[in-house]
Design a protein around this motif. Structure first.
Motif, PDB file in Angstrom:
ATOM      1  N   ALA A  18       0.819  -1.209   0.000  1.00  0.00           N
ATOM      2  CA  ALA A  18       0.000   0.000   0.000  1.00  0.00           C
ATOM      3  C   ALA A  18       0.852   1.258   0.000  1.00  0.00           C
ATOM      4  O   ALA A  18       0.332   2.357  -0.182  1.00  0.00           O
ATOM      5  N   ASN A  19       2.158   1.119   0.208  1.00  0.00           N
ATOM      6  CA  ASN A  19       3.043   2.265   0.325  1.00  0.00           C
ATOM      7  C   ASN A  19       3.783   2.555  -0.976  1.00  0.00           C
ATOM      8  O   ASN A  19       3.819   1.735  -1.896  1.00  0.00           O
ATOM      9  N   ILE A  20       4.393   3.715  -1.032  1.00  0.00           N
ATOM     10  CA  ILE A  20       5.287   4.097  -2.127  1.00  0.00           C
ATOM     11  C   ILE A  20       6.703   4.140  -1.573  1.00  0.00           C
ATOM     12  O   ILE A  20       6.945   4.707  -0.502  1.00  0.00           O
ATOM     13  N   VAL A  21       7.632   3.546  -2.287  1.00  0.00           N
ATOM     14  CA  VAL A  21       9.040   3.574  -1.894  1.00  0.00           C
ATOM     15  C   VAL A  21       9.802   4.417  -2.900  1.00  0.00           C
ATOM     16  O   VAL A  21       9.724   4.189  -4.110  1.00  0.00           O
ATOM     17  N   VAL A  22      10.530   5.409  -2.397  1.00  0.00           N
ATOM     18  CA  VAL A  22      11.283   6.342  -3.234  1.00  0.00           C
ATOM     19  C   VAL A  22      12.756   6.223  -2.893  1.00  0.00           C
ATOM     20  O   VAL A  22      13.138   6.295  -1.721  1.00  0.00           O
ATOM     21  N   THR A  23      13.602   6.056  -3.906  1.00  0.00           N
ATOM     22  CA  THR A  23      15.043   5.971  -3.707  1.00  0.00           C
ATOM     23  C   THR A  23      15.734   7.011  -4.574  1.00  0.00           C
ATOM     24  O   THR A  23      15.521   7.047  -5.792  1.00  0.00           O
ATOM     25  N   LEU A  24      16.550   7.834  -3.951  1.00  0.00           N
ATOM     26  CA  LEU A  24      17.320   8.836  -4.685  1.00  0.00           C
ATOM     27  C   LEU A  24      18.571   8.164  -5.241  1.00  0.00           C
ATOM     28  O   LEU A  24      19.533   7.926  -4.514  1.00  0.00           O
ATOM     29  N   LEU A  25      18.553   7.832  -6.517  1.00  0.00           N
ATOM     30  CA  LEU A  25      19.717   7.183  -7.119  1.00  0.00           C
ATOM     31  C   LEU A  25      20.859   8.173  -7.306  1.00  0.00           C
ATOM     32  O   LEU A  25      22.023   7.849  -7.104  1.00  0.00           O
ATOM     33  N   GLY A  26      20.518   9.386  -7.735  1.00  0.00           N
ATOM     34  CA  GLY A  26      21.523  10.416  -7.951  1.00  0.00           C
ATOM     35  C   GLY A  26      20.974  11.753  -7.516  1.00  0.00           C
ATOM     36  O   GLY A  26      19.856  12.121  -7.868  1.00  0.00           O
ATOM     37  N   GLU A 300      10.085   5.632   2.636  1.00  0.00           N
ATOM     38  CA  GLU A 300       8.882   4.817   2.521  1.00  0.00           C
ATOM     39  C   GLU A 300       7.695   5.686   2.910  1.00  0.00           C
ATOM     40  O   GLU A 300       7.602   6.177   4.041  1.00  0.00           O
ATOM     41  N   VAL A 301       6.810   5.891   1.933  1.00  0.00           N
ATOM     42  CA  VAL A 301       5.683   6.798   2.103  1.00  0.00           C
ATOM     43  C   VAL A 301       4.456   5.987   2.485  1.00  0.00           C
ATOM     44  O   VAL A 301       3.875   5.273   1.669  1.00  0.00           O
ATOM     45  N   GLY A 302       4.099   6.072   3.745  1.00  0.00           N
ATOM     46  CA  GLY A 302       2.899   5.416   4.254  1.00  0.00           C
ATOM     47  C   GLY A 302       2.083   6.418   5.047  1.00  0.00           C
ATOM     48  O   GLY A 302       1.910   7.561   4.630  1.00  0.00           O
ATOM     49  N   ASP A 303       1.588   6.017   6.220  1.00  0.00           N
ATOM     50  CA  ASP A 303       0.897   6.970   7.081  1.00  0.00           C
ATOM     51  C   ASP A 303       1.832   8.107   7.473  1.00  0.00           C
ATOM     52  O   ASP A 303       1.410   9.240   7.702  1.00  0.00           O
ATOM     53  N   SER A 304       3.118   7.791   7.563  1.00  0.00           N
ATOM     54  CA  SER A 304       4.168   8.789   7.737  1.00  0.00           C
ATOM     55  C   SER A 304       5.227   8.522   6.670  1.00  0.00           C
ATOM     56  O   SER A 304       5.128   7.549   5.914  1.00  0.00           O
ATOM     57  N   VAL A 305       6.221   9.370   6.601  1.00  0.00           N
ATOM     58  CA  VAL A 305       7.315   9.173   5.653  1.00  0.00           C
ATOM     59  C   VAL A 305       8.562   8.801   6.445  1.00  0.00           C
ATOM     60  O   VAL A 305       9.049   9.580   7.269  1.00  0.00           O
ATOM     61  N   VAL A 306       9.061   7.594   6.204  1.00  0.00           N
ATOM     62  CA  VAL A 306      10.218   7.078   6.939  1.00  0.00           C
ATOM     63  C   VAL A 306      11.438   7.123   6.028  1.00  0.00           C
ATOM     64  O   VAL A 306      11.401   6.621   4.901  1.00  0.00           O
ATOM     65  N   MET A 307      12.501   7.726   6.507  1.00  0.00           N
ATOM     66  CA  MET A 307      13.737   7.865   5.737  1.00  0.00           C
ATOM     67  C   MET A 307      14.779   6.851   6.211  1.00  0.00           C
ATOM     68  O   MET A 307      14.911   6.597   7.412  1.00  0.00           O
ATOM     69  N   LYS A 308      15.496   6.272   5.245  1.00  0.00           N
ATOM     70  CA  LYS A 308      16.584   5.349   5.568  1.00  0.00           C
ATOM     71  C   LYS A 308      17.801   5.693   4.713  1.00  0.00           C
ATOM     72  O   LYS A 308      17.668   6.032   3.535  1.00  0.00           O
ATOM     73  N   ASN A 309      18.984   5.599   5.318  1.00  0.00           N
ATOM     74  CA  ASN A 309      20.228   5.808   4.583  1.00  0.00           C
ATOM     75  C   ASN A 309      20.869   4.472   4.251  1.00  0.00           C
ATOM     76  O   ASN A 309      20.846   3.534   5.062  1.00  0.00           O
ATOM     77  N   TRP A 310      21.427   4.369   3.068  1.00  0.00           N
ATOM     78  CA  TRP A 310      22.111   3.164   2.610  1.00  0.00           C
ATOM     79  C   TRP A 310      23.375   2.940   3.428  1.00  0.00           C
ATOM     80  O   TRP A 310      24.162   3.862   3.643  1.00  0.00           O
ATOM     81  N   ASN A 311      23.564   1.712   3.911  1.00  0.00           N
ATOM     82  CA  ASN A 311      24.778   1.355   4.631  1.00  0.00           C
ATOM     83  C   ASN A 311      25.760   0.750   3.626  1.00  0.00           C
ATOM     84  O   ASN A 311      25.569  -0.374   3.162  1.00  0.00           O
ATOM     85  N   GLN A 312      26.785   1.510   3.279  1.00  0.00           N
ATOM     86  CA  GLN A 312      27.712   1.091   2.240  1.00  0.00           C
ATOM     87  C   GLN A 312      28.486  -0.164   2.653  1.00  0.00           C
ATOM     88  O   GLN A 312      28.751  -1.045   1.839  1.00  0.00           O
ATOM     89  N   GLU A 313      28.857  -0.269   3.931  1.00  0.00           N
ATOM     90  CA  GLU A 313      29.623  -1.430   4.391  1.00  0.00           C
ATOM     91  C   GLU A 313      28.787  -2.700   4.348  1.00  0.00           C
ATOM     92  O   GLU A 313      29.255  -3.761   3.919  1.00  0.00           O
ATOM     93  N   LEU A 314      27.528  -2.604   4.797  1.00  0.00           N
ATOM     94  CA  LEU A 314      26.655  -3.775   4.820  1.00  0.00           C
ATOM     95  C   LEU A 314      25.928  -3.988   3.488  1.00  0.00           C
ATOM     96  O   LEU A 314      25.328  -5.040   3.264  1.00  0.00           O
ATOM     97  N   ARG A 315      25.975  -2.977   2.618  1.00  0.00           N
ATOM     98  CA  ARG A 315      25.308  -3.011   1.310  1.00  0.00           C
ATOM     99  C   ARG A 315      23.802  -3.279   1.459  1.00  0.00           C
ATOM    100  O   ARG A 315      23.224  -4.092   0.752  1.00  0.00           O
ATOM    101  N   LYS A 316      23.212  -2.564   2.396  1.00  0.00           N
ATOM    102  CA  LYS A 316      21.764  -2.700   2.568  1.00  0.00           C
ATOM    103  C   LYS A 316      21.251  -1.542   3.413  1.00  0.00           C
ATOM    104  O   LYS A 316      22.040  -0.739   3.948  1.00  0.00           O
ATOM    105  N   TYR A 317      19.920  -1.457   3.533  1.00  0.00           N
ATOM    106  CA  TYR A 317      19.297  -0.472   4.406  1.00  0.00           C
ATOM    107  C   TYR A 317      19.093  -1.078   5.778  1.00  0.00           C
ATOM    108  O   TYR A 317      18.934  -2.302   5.904  1.00  0.00           O
ATOM    109  N   PRO A 318      19.072  -0.257   6.803  1.00  0.00           N
ATOM    110  CA  PRO A 318      18.822  -0.819   8.152  1.00  0.00           C
ATOM    111  C   PRO A 318      17.433  -1.401   8.251  1.00  0.00           C
ATOM    112  O   PRO A 318      16.496  -0.949   7.601  1.00  0.00           O
ATOM    113  N   ASP A 319      17.309  -2.456   9.044  1.00  0.00           N
ATOM    114  CA  ASP A 319      16.018  -3.115   9.221  1.00  0.00           C
ATOM    115  C   ASP A 319      15.053  -2.232  10.022  1.00  0.00           C
ATOM    116  O   ASP A 319      15.465  -1.422  10.826  1.00  0.00           O
TER     117      ASP A 319
END
Length: 319
Positions: A18-26, A300-319
């Motif tokens: 039900a949500n929209i996920v937005v990723t800033l590639l550049g 992640e755009v849902g009832d609120s907008v949650v921001m996550k930063n990419w973890n370069q060392e782990l090559r993923k977003y935080p859980d």
């Protein structure tokens, strides 16, 4: 030690939510820096993955995320035809039809762009020009690697702005006119609506009343910004450049009138200033939530907008 390669998800595994996920590639501008690649924003909704602008390095960012530039992209939308917004398109297109988990497109690349009133239109000229420029590559790969001819095609769609230009799987994309200067037309922003969620992208623009109109009620507003030091601002050659863009103070006024749940800067053209300076200047006109975007920052755009930063060392977003 061998490099850790990203795990590519199969296209059929892209589940709708039900949500929209937005990723800033550049989040950068024309400067060829590795810190900020060229403007490109990925929006995922309704099981679709849409790319808005294809600046330098967009394909590399997709690879980092494990998203195929072939099977993984359902449509590409251009805001205008400045080089820094399209120079990653040849890479996206050609890498997408090559064999491998990062490619293997089995249908044409679908490309949308605003009409400039000419025939063929700007987006059609790009498609034709790429096909002619790289005809040797497509011919060789079709013969040598048995790439399907249809996978090397570009399906161009032009449009007149200020209405819905894409409507699939419950995802509506509305293009609207913005003001990037008298000589830089057409130039558009986009609003993406999915259910009760929405995201608006300013594209390249000066302060725009039309943007405020179309962004009304949006959850996440992603806006360009141009800022420079007082010393550079004195140079006469910088004035025309600044006149094509939005200052932090002007953007703050836009945010105060739109009142999104979150405002985020992308396509940051910063000359002699830092992102924190931009945020400070924005606060003179807007005290709501705003962030300076970074490459691979995700919302992640849902009832609120949650921001996550990419973890370069782990090559993923935080859980």
């Amino acid at each position: 030690m061998a490099p850790v390669l990203p795990a590519f998800a199969a296209g059929e595994e892209r589940a709708a939510s039900a949500n929209i996920v937005v990723t800033l590639l550049g989040t950068g501008g024309p400067e060829p820096t590795a810190a900020r690649f060229g403007p490109a924003t990925l929006i995922q909704a309704g099981g679709l993955t849409l790319l808005f602008d294809a600046g330098r390095g967009a394909t590399i960012r997709l690879y980092q995320l494990g998203i195929s530039s072939g099977k993984g992209i359902d449509a590409v939308f251009l805001t205008h035809y400045h080089s820094d917004h399209v120079e990653g398109l040849p890479d996206l297109w050609m890498t997408g039809y090559m064999f491998g988990p990062f490619g293997s497109r089995s249908r044409p690349l679908r490309l949308w762009g605003p009409s400039d009133g000419k025939e063929p239109s700007g987006v059609a000229r790009i498609a034709k020009g790429l096909a002619e420029t790289f005809s040797d590559d497509t011919r060789i790969r079709e013969a040598d690697e048995h790439i399907a001819a249809i996978a090397t095609e570009i399906e161009a769609h032009d449009f007149q702005p200020d209405h819905v230009v894409f409507d699939e799987a419950g995802v509506k994309v509305t293009a609207f006119t913005v003001d990037h200067g008298d000589l830089i037309k057409p130039s558009v922003g986009y609003r993406v609506d999915y259910g009760s969620r929405s995201v608006t992208l300013s594209g390249d623009t000066k302060f725009s009343e039309n943007l405020i109109k179309f962004a009304s009620g949006t959850d996440l507003l992603i806006h360009e910004v141009f800022a420079m030091s007082p010393q550079l601002a004195k140079l006469p050659q910088m004035k025309p450049v600044a006149a094509h863009h939005t200052s932090p103070e002007e953007a703050g006024t836009v945010f105060s009138r739109v009142r999104p749940k979150l405002a985020a800067y992308s396509h940051l053209v910063l000359l002699g200033v830092k992102p924190e300076d931009v945020l400070s200047r924005t606060s003179s006109a807007y005290q709501g939530p705003v962030v300076a975007g970074e490459d691979l920052m995700r919302f992640e755009v849902g009832d609120s907008v949650v921001m996550k930063n990419w973890n370069q060392e782990l090559r993923k977003y935080p859980d």
